[in-house]
Design a protein around this motif. Structure first.
Motif, short mmCIF file in Angstrom:
data_model
loop_
_atom_site.label_atom_id
_atom_site.label_comp_id
_atom_site.label_asym_id
_atom_site.label_seq_id
_atom_site.Cartn_x
_atom_site.Cartn_y
_atom_site.Cartn_z
N GLY A 1 0.85 -1.19 0.00
CA GLY A 1 0.00 0.00 0.00
C GLY A 1 0.87 1.23 0.00
N ALA A 2 0.43 2.27 -0.67
CA ALA A 2 1.20 3.52 -0.73
C ALA A 2 1.33 4.13 0.66
N SER A 3 2.46 4.77 0.91
CA SER A 3 2.67 5.44 2.19
C SER A 3 1.62 6.53 2.40
N ILE A 4 1.14 6.64 3.65
CA ILE A 4 0.18 7.71 3.95
C ILE A 4 0.88 9.01 4.28
N ALA A 5 2.20 8.99 4.45
CA ALA A 5 2.93 10.20 4.79
C ALA A 5 2.87 11.19 3.64
N GLY A 6 2.76 12.46 3.96
CA GLY A 6 2.74 13.50 2.95
C GLY A 6 1.50 14.37 3.06
N ARG A 7 1.46 15.42 2.25
CA ARG A 7 0.31 16.32 2.23
C ARG A 7 -0.91 15.59 1.67
N PHE A 8 -2.05 15.79 2.29
CA PHE A 8 -3.27 15.12 1.86
C PHE A 8 -3.90 15.88 0.69
N THR A 9 -3.19 15.90 -0.42
CA THR A 9 -3.75 16.47 -1.64
C THR A 9 -4.74 15.48 -2.24
N ASP A 10 -5.51 15.93 -3.22
CA ASP A 10 -6.47 15.03 -3.88
C ASP A 10 -5.73 13.84 -4.49
N ALA A 11 -4.58 14.11 -5.13
CA ALA A 11 -3.83 13.04 -5.77
C ALA A 11 -3.31 12.04 -4.74
N HIS A 12 -2.82 12.55 -3.60
CA HIS A 12 -2.29 11.65 -2.57
C HIS A 12 -3.40 10.81 -1.96
N ARG A 13 -4.55 11.41 -1.73
CA ARG A 13 -5.67 10.64 -1.19
C ARG A 13 -6.12 9.55 -2.16
N ARG A 14 -6.15 9.88 -3.45
CA ARG A 14 -6.53 8.86 -4.44
C ARG A 14 -5.53 7.71 -4.45
N GLU A 15 -4.24 8.04 -4.34
CA GLU A 15 -3.22 6.99 -4.34
C GLU A 15 -3.34 6.10 -3.11
N ILE A 16 -3.59 6.70 -1.95
CA ILE A 16 -3.76 5.91 -0.73
C ILE A 16 -4.90 4.92 -0.88
N ARG A 17 -6.02 5.37 -1.39
CA ARG A 17 -7.18 4.49 -1.56
C ARG A 17 -6.93 3.44 -2.64
N ALA A 18 -6.46 3.91 -3.80
CA ALA A 18 -6.33 3.00 -4.94
C ALA A 18 -5.32 1.89 -4.68
N SER A 19 -4.29 2.16 -3.89
CA SER A 19 -3.27 1.15 -3.62
C SER A 19 -3.71 0.13 -2.59
N ARG A 20 -4.86 0.36 -1.96
CA ARG A 20 -5.33 -0.55 -0.91
C ARG A 20 -6.61 -1.28 -1.26
#
Length: 443
Positions: free
Chosen positions: A208-227
């Motif tokens: 799963g993608a790391s949750i660390a980092g700014r919660f931008t729209d792209a980062h939130r999508r990556e967190i969900r999509a990788s899990r």
């Protein structure tokens, strides 16, 4: 100059020597605070060669020789340019003393012994603790299995697969790149091959993608999509293949960012926020396996303590330099777990049929942020006088990231593990940090 470090391991001679011969041993022996990585593990102790990665791109090649099972093997530094100026001949010696084993490291080198003692003290503690945990697991029903692992290259995954391998399990690493050996299989998270889990007794899903980092729209999508999608696809495959056990990573983010002083167990309601939503959907994605009769365990992990990754990797150099301090008022609850205890939890999930559904992987003694920072500073013998103002995390993580990560306050209890009679190696923070950072008094 020479270093001699010796200790007694509460296990028979053949067991201790066999532990060192199995894949993963060098990973378990490498201190996490040192800037060293395993580039290649020796395929055997009789003539094999291991390579470690050092800072500045240097390589430490060690040729194995002097193989006399179950009493001895030797490794010698043979890689240029290090071996031009440095001698290193390391003899690993083992001798039976009744039902126990005398383990002795003899190193001929110019490196001062004072610089090496903490490393060898760590290695001896690690061998003894790992073998004891593995022996206890066998008494509780653990048997050799073929375990498929995703995320095996991460800092949790590396610790886990190497521990399971030294315990006698066969590890199949599910990787997204072309396989590099017989212990790897190509895994497409969106469309896994129908025979991906052929011959597998258990799945441990860590990717799963790391949750660390700014919660931008792209980062939130990556967190969900990788899990969510990959977990559901793997659970479908486990159900179709009839895999008996499916263990999936999860997180205490399920309980929400701030529950005050409420004690949270596996029976507590989910909280609110982005991470709570993600974790709830992540765990729900395992449903196809559970519906098919697979025993599913979701490991709700707290703040993992290891200087090789996670928050401690960030805090360690700051506190070592005397630049650390509490966050804000320091009253946030931090539910933590030492890396080796997390490994033990995953191991237990494989063999203990009483564990099903969510399991809180946290130490029994959570601490507030002020206690955490004071303990870390005390272990490192440094002051902790520079509190981090509340706007600091917001600059780095954004409003939502700061609230759900840096400022999260969750008082989580490991109720399921306590009920199962689980024994933690490091129930208290100071003991965990001293081991992980090499700050235990050496002999």
């Amino acid at each position: 100059m020479a270093l001699i470090y010796s200790s007694l391991v509460d296990a028979p001679l053949d067991d201790v020597f066999a532990w060192h011969e199995r894949p993963g041993a060098i990973h378990r022996l490498t201190p996490p605070w040192q800037p060293v990585g395993v580039v290649r593990e020796a395929d055997r102790l009789d003539g094999g060669r291991a390579v470690l990665g050092l800072p500045l791109g240097l390589r430490w090649g060690a040729q194995h020789k002097g193989y006399e099972p179950p009493n001895r093997f030797v490794d010698e530094l043979d890689s240029a340019p290090l071996n031009w100026a440095l001698k290193w001949r390391h003899s690993h010696e083992f001798a039976a003393e009744g039902d126990r084993t005398r383990m002795t490291d003899r190193v001929d080198t110019q490196v001062p012994a004072a610089l090496l003692r903490s490393m060898f003290a760590y290695r001896h503690r690690q061998v003894a603790a790992d073998i004891a945990a593995q022996a206890a697991a066998r008494q509780a029903g653990d048997r050799p299995m073929t375990v498929a692992v995703t995320g095996s290259g991460g800092f949790v995954g590396t610790a886990l697969w190497s521990f399971l391998s030294t315990a006698g399990h066969r590890i199949v690493k599910l990787v997204r790149r072309p396989p590099r050996g017989q212990d790897e299989r190509r895994w497409d998270p969106d469309r896994p091959a129908p025979d991906l889990l052929s011959g597998v007794d258990a799945v441990v899903h860590l990717a799963g993608a790391s949750i660390a980092g700014r919660f931008t729209d792209a980062h939130r999508r990556e967190i969900r999509a990788s899990r969510i999608g990959p977990t559901r696809a793997l659970a479908d495959l486990a159900a179709a293949a009839g895999v008996p056990v499916f263990v999936s990573a999860s997180a205490i983010g399920f309980y929400g960012a701030d529950r005050g002083d409420e004690e949270l167990t596996e029976d507590s309601d989910r909280g609110e926020g982005f991470l709570a939503d993600v974790v709830a959907d992540w765990e729900a994605a395992t449903a196809p396996a559970a519906a098919a009769g697979v025993r599913v365990v979701t490991v709700r992990t707290g703040l993992v303590q290891s200087p090789a990754g996670g928050t401690l990797r960030l805090f360690h150099p700051l506190f070592a330099a005397g630049l650390g301090g509490r966050l804000g008022d320091g009253r946030m609850w931090q539910s933590w777990i030492a890396m080796d205890d997390l490994v033990d939890v995953y191991h237990r999930a494989l063999y203990d049929d009483s564990l099903r559904g969510p399991v809180n992987a946290v130490a029994p003694h959570a601490v507030r942020n002020s206690e955490y920072t004071a303990t870390l500073a005390g272990v490192l013998r440094r002051p902790a006088l520079l509190p981090v103002p509340s706007f600091g995390p917001r600059l780095l993580l954004g409003e939502q990231g700061a609230r759900e990560l840096a400022e999260a306050s969750q008082l989580v209890r490991p109720a399921a593990l306590v009920k199962a009679g689980h024994v933690f190696r490091y129930p208290h923070l100071e003991g965990a940090l001293r081991h992980l950072l090499g700050r235990v008094a050496a002999k």
